[in-house]
Design a protein around this motif. Structure first.
Motif, PDB file in Angstrom:
ATOM      1  N   CYS A 193      -9.264  65.547 -12.912  1.00 29.80           N
ATOM      2  CA  CYS A 193     -10.107  65.138 -11.796  1.00 29.80           C
ATOM      3  C   CYS A 193      -9.370  65.292 -10.463  1.00 29.80           C
ATOM      4  O   CYS A 193      -9.935  65.765  -9.482  1.00 29.80           O
ATOM      5  CB  CYS A 193     -10.513  63.686 -12.033  1.00 29.80           C
ATOM      6  SG  CYS A 193     -11.834  63.127 -11.006  1.00 29.80           S
ATOM      7  N   GLU A 194      -8.099  64.911 -10.437  1.00 31.79           N
ATOM      8  CA  GLU A 194      -7.279  65.051  -9.220  1.00 31.79           C
ATOM      9  C   GLU A 194      -7.092  66.525  -8.882  1.00 31.79           C
ATOM     10  O   GLU A 194      -7.187  66.928  -7.723  1.00 31.79           O
ATOM     11  CB  GLU A 194      -5.893  64.400  -9.420  1.00 31.79           C
ATOM     12  CG  GLU A 194      -5.915  62.900  -9.658  1.00 31.79           C
ATOM     13  CD  GLU A 194      -6.072  62.088  -8.380  1.00 31.79           C
ATOM     14  OE1 GLU A 194      -6.168  62.696  -7.284  1.00 31.79           O
ATOM     15  OE2 GLU A 194      -6.125  60.846  -8.474  1.00 31.79           O
ATOM     16  N   LEU A 195      -6.822  67.334  -9.915  1.00 34.12           N
ATOM     17  CA  LEU A 195      -6.610  68.766  -9.707  1.00 34.12           C
ATOM     18  C   LEU A 195      -7.847  69.458  -9.153  1.00 34.12           C
ATOM     19  O   LEU A 195      -7.778  70.246  -8.214  1.00 34.12           O
ATOM     20  CB  LEU A 195      -6.266  69.425 -11.059  1.00 34.12           C
ATOM     21  CG  LEU A 195      -4.807  69.646 -11.410  1.00 34.12           C
ATOM     22  CD1 LEU A 195      -4.717  70.251 -12.802  1.00 34.12           C
ATOM     23  CD2 LEU A 195      -4.144  70.572 -10.388  1.00 34.12           C
ATOM     24  N   ALA A 196      -8.987  69.156  -9.751  1.00 39.67           N
ATOM     25  CA  ALA A 196     -10.236  69.829  -9.391  1.00 39.67           C
ATOM     26  C   ALA A 196     -10.925  69.163  -8.209  1.00 39.67           C
ATOM     27  O   ALA A 196     -11.936  69.649  -7.720  1.00 39.67           O
ATOM     28  CB  ALA A 196     -11.170  69.859 -10.598  1.00 39.67           C
ATOM     29  N   LYS A 197     -10.363  68.023  -7.765  1.00 46.48           N
ATOM     30  CA  LYS A 197     -10.914  67.273  -6.617  1.00 46.48           C
ATOM     31  C   LYS A 197     -12.363  66.842  -6.824  1.00 46.48           C
ATOM     32  O   LYS A 197     -13.255  67.216  -6.063  1.00 46.48           O
ATOM     33  CB  LYS A 197     -10.721  68.049  -5.324  1.00 46.48           C
ATOM     34  CG  LYS A 197      -9.255  68.112  -4.888  1.00 46.48           C
ATOM     35  CD  LYS A 197      -9.157  68.318  -3.395  1.00 46.48           C
ATOM     36  CE  LYS A 197      -7.773  68.010  -2.875  1.00 46.48           C
ATOM     37  NZ  LYS A 197      -7.719  67.967  -1.413  1.00 46.48           N
ATOM     38  N   HIS A 198     -12.542  66.096  -7.907  1.00 48.39           N
ATOM     39  CA  HIS A 198     -13.822  65.454  -8.175  1.00 48.39           C
ATOM     40  C   HIS A 198     -13.605  63.933  -8.196  1.00 48.39           C
ATOM     41  O   HIS A 198     -12.530  63.448  -7.824  1.00 48.39           O
ATOM     42  CB  HIS A 198     -14.374  65.928  -9.531  1.00 48.39           C
ATOM     43  CG  HIS A 198     -14.943  67.310  -9.489  1.00 48.39           C
ATOM     44  ND1 HIS A 198     -16.114  67.615  -8.835  1.00 48.39           N
ATOM     45  CD2 HIS A 198     -14.516  68.474 -10.049  1.00 48.39           C
ATOM     46  CE1 HIS A 198     -16.385  68.903  -8.979  1.00 48.39           C
ATOM     47  NE2 HIS A 198     -15.431  69.448  -9.711  1.00 48.39           N
ATOM     48  N   LEU A 199     -14.610  63.205  -8.678  1.00 48.58           N
ATOM     49  CA  LEU A 199     -14.482  61.762  -8.872  1.00 48.58           C
ATOM     50  C   LEU A 199     -14.616  61.426 -10.348  1.00 48.58           C
ATOM     51  O   LEU A 199     -15.364  62.094 -11.073  1.00 48.58           O
ATOM     52  CB  LEU A 199     -15.566  61.006  -8.099  1.00 48.58           C
ATOM     53  CG  LEU A 199     -15.471  61.022  -6.562  1.00 48.58           C
ATOM     54  CD1 LEU A 199     -16.745  60.449  -5.949  1.00 48.58           C
ATOM     55  CD2 LEU A 199     -14.251  60.247  -6.081  1.00 48.58           C
ATOM     56  N   CYS A 200     -13.895  60.393 -10.788  1.00 48.76           N
ATOM     57  CA  CYS A 200     -14.126  59.788 -12.095  1.00 48.76           C
ATOM     58  C   CYS A 200     -14.567  58.332 -11.818  1.00 48.76           C
ATOM     59  O   CYS A 200     -14.504  57.870 -10.674  1.00 48.76           O
ATOM     60  CB  CYS A 200     -12.878  59.870 -12.972  1.00 48.76           C
ATOM     61  SG  CYS A 200     -11.443  59.053 -12.292  1.00 48.76           S
ATOM     62  N   PRO A 201     -15.045  57.605 -12.811  1.00 50.58           N
ATOM     63  CA  PRO A 201     -15.633  56.289 -12.546  1.00 50.58           C
ATOM     64  C   PRO A 201     -14.733  55.315 -11.788  1.00 50.58           C
ATOM     65  O   PRO A 201     -15.199  54.640 -10.855  1.00 50.58           O
ATOM     66  CB  PRO A 201     -15.970  55.780 -13.950  1.00 50.58           C
ATOM     67  CG  PRO A 201     -16.329  57.043 -14.687  1.00 50.58           C
ATOM     68  CD  PRO A 201     -15.318  58.052 -14.200  1.00 50.58           C
ATOM     69  N   ALA A 202     -13.444  55.235 -12.119  1.00 48.39           N
ATOM     70  CA  ALA A 202     -12.559  54.301 -11.411  1.00 48.39           C
ATOM     71  C   ALA A 202     -12.430  54.691  -9.939  1.00 48.39           C
ATOM     72  O   ALA A 202     -12.407  53.831  -9.052  1.00 48.39           O
ATOM     73  CB  ALA A 202     -11.181  54.286 -12.074  1.00 48.39           C
TER      74      ALA A 202
END
Ligand SMILES: [Zn+2]
Ligand SMILES: [Zn+2]
Length: 254
Positions: A193-202
């Motif tokens: 998620c950090e690499l692809a620059k998206h969001l995860c629930p937290a």
């Protein structure tokens, strides 16, 4: 104004369709695979496409749409996006190799496609409907959109990870009724998620603490196969607001 969700998945497979929102019958925000379900007549009615960014899942139906219904249209379809996004389309899609350069074809003075630069933060008005681009934070230059009509405003994040510009813009909008925001991965995929620059629930939960408005919240761009797990984690992290999963075919009235 009516906004219909044509696609809201982070990928394909079975019923999943990638990102596209249809405003009334003539404006698209993004042109993911959801666009391909429209009938030919509905495809031909689209006069404007506002792009969040150049990633394939958000643009893939645009070249095919132009080729399929271009001959039936009287004027060029206008693609609105920031300069960096338009440059990618010119260089890598409509380059005469991957696809014809429809900004010059079939005739140079009567092309199927026109590019219109929309600097981040700027607004376009089309028959009383307002679309403002808002910079967000993704792996490539990207914006979200604030769509406003007589009945309030809807904000769409597009693809983003942590952002302040998006929330600052939304906090200034008293008429904000709906928020559509991405959550692509489960918490266990935080590294990806950090690499692809998206969001995860937290991360979404932390981001929502920056929002001072109380719109209805809908989650988009969930990875196919992980939808239930992502929504379960969101409900776990965010008890005070009740985000719902955005559904293909869902409509909003503004
Ligand atoms: Zn993306
Ligand atoms: Zn995407």
């Amino acid at each position: 104004m009516k906004i219909k969700v044509l696609g809201c998945s982070g990928g394909i497979g079975g019923p999943a369709r990638t990102t596209a929102l249809l405003i009334d019958d003539d404006i698209l925000i993004d042109a993911g695979t959801g666009v391909a379900d429209l009938a030919p007549r509905a495809l031909a009615a689209i006069d404007h496409v506002f792009l969040t960014h150049a990633h394939l899942d958000h643009i893939v139906a645009l070249p095919l749409l132009l080729d399929s219904v271009g001959p039936q249209r009287r004027q060029a379809l206008i693609v609105h996006a920031q300069a960096a996004t338009l440059e990618v389309l010119r260089t890598h899609i409509f380059n005469g190799q991957v696809w014809p350069d429809f900004s010059r074809l079939p005739e140079k003075d009567r092309p199927y496609l026109a590019f219109e630069e929309l600097p981040p933060g700027d607004e376009v008005r089309i028959d009383g409907r307002r679309l403002r681009s808002i910079p967000v934070n993704h792996a490539v230059p990207a914006v979200g959109y604030l769509v406003s009509g007589g009945g309030g405003a809807l904000a769409f994040s597009g693809d983003t990870t942590r952002t302040d510009s998006f929330w600052n813009a939304l906090n200034a909008v008293a008429a904000l009724r709906y928020l559509i925001i991405e959550t692509t991965f489960v918490d266990a995929q935080a590294e990806l998620c950090e690499l692809a620059k998206h969001l995860c629930p937290a991360m979404l939960a932390a981001e929502l603490t920056k929002l001072q408005r109380e719109p209805e919240i809908y989650i988009t761009h969930l990875m196919p196969g992980h939808e239930d797990a992502i929504m379960k984690e969101i409900r776990h992290h965010i008890a005070e607001r009740t985000p719902l999963r955005l559904r293909q075919g869902q409509t909003f009235e503004l």
